[in-house]
Design an enzyme around this catalytic site. Sequence first.
Site, mmCIF file in Angstrom:
data_model
loop_
_atom_site.group_PDB
_atom_site.id
_atom_site.type_symbol
_atom_site.label_atom_id
_atom_site.label_comp_id
_atom_site.label_asym_id
_atom_site.label_seq_id
_atom_site.Cartn_x
_atom_site.Cartn_y
_atom_site.Cartn_z
ATOM 1 N N ASP A 1 -12.469 -10.736 7.984
ATOM 2 C CA ASP A 1 -11.289 -10.407 8.761
ATOM 3 C C ASP A 1 -11.198 -8.943 9.585
ATOM 4 O O ASP A 1 -10.464 -8.148 9.378
ATOM 5 C CB ASP A 1 -10.046 -10.032 7.758
ATOM 6 C CG ASP A 1 -8.640 -10.084 8.388
ATOM 7 O OD1 ASP A 1 -8.559 -10.881 9.501
ATOM 8 O OD2 ASP A 1 -7.641 -9.786 7.688
ATOM 9 N N VAL B 1 0.981 -1.196 0.054
ATOM 10 C CA VAL B 1 0.047 -0.207 0.143
ATOM 11 C C VAL B 1 0.752 1.229 -0.067
ATOM 12 O O VAL B 1 1.736 1.395 0.708
ATOM 13 C CB VAL B 1 -0.891 -0.094 1.152
ATOM 14 C CG1 VAL B 1 -1.887 1.295 1.062
ATOM 15 C CG2 VAL B 1 -1.698 -1.175 1.216
#
Lengths: 908, 308
Positions: A244, A131
């Site tokens: 998650d 990222v």
Amino acid sequence: MDEVKTTVVADDILASASASVQWSPKQLVFRPYAPVIKSESRTPNFKKPLVSRLTKDIVETYRICNPKFNYSDELIPKRFLTNPSAGILNDGFDNENSDFILSVNCPLINSETQRRYIVKDTLGQGTFGQVAKCWVAELDRFVAVKVIKNQPAYYQQALVEVSILTTLNKKFDPEDKHHIVRIFDYFVYQRHLCIAFELLQSNLYELLKLNHYRGLSLSYVQLFSKQILYGLALMKDAAIIHCDLKPENILLCTRNGVKPPEVKIIDFGSACMEDHTVYSYIQSRYYRSPEVVLGYRYTTAIDMWSFGCIVAELFLGLPLFPGASEFDLLKRMIKIIGEQPPDYVLKEAKNTNKFFKCVGSVIHEDGSQASSSGRSIYQALSEEEYEVREMKKPSIGKEYFNHMNLEAIVKKYPYNKSLKDKELARECQMRLSLLDFLKGLVEFDPAKRWSPLQASKHPFVTGEPFTCPYKPAPETPRVPVSHNVKVDHHPAGGHWFAAGLSPNILGANRVGMYNNSHFQVTPYAHGGNFGSLGSHGSYNDGTGLGSSYGSYGDNSNMLKYYSPVGPSAMNNYAQNIPVLGSSPDARRRFMQIPHGSNGFAFSPAGNFAPMSLGTSPSQFTPPYSQVTAGSPGHYGPSSPARGNCHGSPLGKGTGSGNQINRRKGWGYSGNLPTQESPSSAHWQGQFPDVNSPNLNAGNWKKQQQRNSGNAGGHGSFSSGKPYLHPNSVIHDKPETSSSLPDPGDWDPNYSDELLLQDDSSELSNMTIEFSKGMQISQAFAPTESTVGVARYNHMSSSNMSTQRSHAESTPDLYAHPMMNSSHLTPHFTPSRLGQQPVQRFSHGRSMGSRGGEWGHVKVQAPLSSFSSGGQRSPGSNNNAPWGRRGNHPIAANIVPSSHGGNEYGRIA
Amino acid sequence: MAISSRSTHRRLAVGSFIEEYANRVDILTFDEETLSIKPDPNLSIDHPYPPTKLMFHPSPKFSNDILASSGDFLRLYSVRDTSIEPISVLNNSKSSEFCAPLTSFDWNDLEPRRIGTSSIDTTCTIWDVEKGAVETQLIAHDKEVHDIAWGEAGVFASVSADGSVRVFDLRDKEHSTIIYESPQPDTPLLRLAWNKQDLRYMATILMDSNKIVILDIRSPTLPVAELERHRGCVNAIAWAPVSFQHICSGGDDSQALIWELPTVAGLNGIDPMSMYTAGSEINQVQWSAAMPDWIGIAFANKMQLLKV
């Protein structure tokens, strides 16, 4: 100074030195300062100061001095943000882990809109990719861009995230009121799917860490709980399971002004539709719900469990169920909650036998016997019993709380000493309320666990005084949202892809995601969905459709989704007409989908799941990439195994290789290729009978079409007309024999690789079913069907090895190796829990078909295979330190430096 | 310009800024008794391009005076009584014909083997000048590096066109610390001066700004003071060699200002203690421990020593 004229202007007043201790300038030529009011009439200096001409404009100055002087920015060494930064794959754009090599100021470009995202820094790294914090000049803002690995599995999985998040954003939450991260854009750049999100701040885990793992005040717990519930309620409406949820995936928003802090839920990379719960191995362990641990079917209620764990952790500062293994996790749940999962769950759950023994006779199928007697017929295994059954000691973590039941933990948690009597009373009251709230969330029975709506009306959330235990109103039955959703994008988002994503397709296929109702309508949709889901083919329900991961972009499944053709494409498929599909790489592929039910009948796809795991990086990249994958031998040109790729040992070999690599990558350590090589050799040996030429295509682009949608490459086994997936890998895992350690046991580090292992028995199906479904567009080579068998052996051996290695490396994971101190806001960092698996086991839907199929396995894995696997993993452990430093050879290359945390190296 | 650290000779070096390839470096001798500055025709040497900085070997005891200059390369000269000879040309460029120009350098006075150079290629290079070899090269910034200053034997700081001041410790090359970023992103910082009397402080100047930014490394990002009394952009800064709280600056307003950092800043900003007005824009300020009573300034084609 062209000529040096010098003058001494010091007035020759050698003033008597006033030798004071404190130095101060003498008033000689310097005069006391007096502000100058009027501007002087001196001619303004149009020339830049020398200092600018010798620094900022030095190149220009040099050009003036010497017209031949030439300097180009290309000489500037790049400050790499990606590590390792050696360009190995994808024509040098990618490193050995298939991560795009990012450097400061490199652009990520959406070729369609020409929008440029200028990489400024890295926010985190994970198994899916990286990222980056990027500057977008035209928006005048920073965004977070997830740059997905150049591997089909990750690509697929990321597409799921795109479609799910787009749906949530646009369809369900257009006004951005539900605390779910916004997705801005997605595109493919240099073969990497890039997804742009709004840039947020630090996550709740980091917040707790900054708070030295002390809990937050109840008012913040309440505030965040309420906000997260908004998001969860929306997700339930959309029938989307996050899968998650954990503190790391709840991020603080940038604060504007005096508003109360806000959080948002991020990372839908593991999310799925409620009616397509494909994977069984999901959620990060501490936040894993009992039904997932037990292998029971799951719903959005698993997110509510995770939510309960998060709320408790926000209050306590430490995780409520820090299980060191699934056994430990379950044991903690039972102890803290004081109950155990309901018998009806235990009766049906796949993994019950791993953790429980049956101590009563089952008289009534419906379990009424147990309930009527008030005692469960199941009893949790003791550590010793578990050890006997599983052939290994369960990992048991240390206990953070002395009071091992929820009530005591909440009530006895240290009070802020500054609280006065009145505040203390209020605190106690709120804790009672919190306790009641938590009890409704960390509830073993998924049917009784509160829904987001129910939970949001709890006094703890509403702030009403807590007077008595909360009894939520029953949820009004309503048409399952998923049903509605189906119309649009059912199933599972595969369609969405179809509609919206076909990155490289020359721009042809950006179709509004929600515009194609046709897709949804088609009967095939279902099957297709799977593929699209990125389910990796793991879907086993026998009805089939597993989309094979192996097939990657090329897969026919994929095609559907990517197909720019739009609705009509579906028809074509159905008719068995080759359709021009667009796969991500923009190459054309012809695909045919088998007509009728046969085509879709392949259940076995489940087996392929592993491939998707990115276990075969090489698919996307040139052949030599395999070397990096760790099993060079396999992919070598001579590798016999080639054609079969699926399920073949290759898969395994690579899979494990990758695992190791990846892990290393994470930890930034070097490569393991050497270690892998023995294993690869091993694999090869095992499959002498498979002859497929290598076509190697290490490039996935080169691969041509795939077989039927479902079976995908697998068809090749039986048909002998393999679709070649040279690099694709499958990992199947034999049904979990009790002798194999469960991934959960070591999973703090659990990462996608683990996912490779599939539940199981589906292997056998593959071979059988394929023959029908197969359609080959281009047979690269003859293949023999025996591969499937062989695969089985491999699987087991490699599993063992990989597991072992993981287990050993587990402890290290607790550190956040990647975290830079300066980066407080990474969206994605390896969590202390280990990476969330990208792929998971399929959920047992195919149970019925199991068992018998094993007959197909004819080849036993030679003993040696085990050993080689075993050797490999320990070796890799040794070489794969997790820490970030250490791994950087400072020696040779320029490595960037930067802010508190980025690295720089030196040029030696 | 540079002032020799040797006590035996009061030597100064001055470099030309001529927009031609051929530039010169002259060595001057200053006689404090007669207050005269004498050039010596023998102590003059050609220099390709205008030097971006000149500096003498920091050790007063070193047998020979050694002068270093930065420009296209880092060059070392031996300055003898009657001659100046090139010793070496240190070039870190591996490939191209023209390397990235060096914007500045600093000689480490605690570890005189070390010279750090700053380059527009975003790197800083640490040379071991005794061996004539690169000790390390760091990508220090995201844009051109404009100046570098040593704090300790293994610690240096640099400023860049990216607007940041970063501190590096050679013992831990993995990290650097940003202690300041200019408020408008990418406003270039041109020069940096580390207060050798109190290593907590350093000063930097922004391009086209009348501000001198005083930083305290203990409180990163927030400057402890901003000195804004120049009426043109500031071109040069030099900390006092004998006091930890004085700094001299010279700017386009032709003024050299001496500032005393107050313990508490007033509401209206800080006024300098004293000022000197030169004949034109001041380009250079030198204040050396070897001659603590004299501040050297350069403007137009003149160099002056100002007694303080």
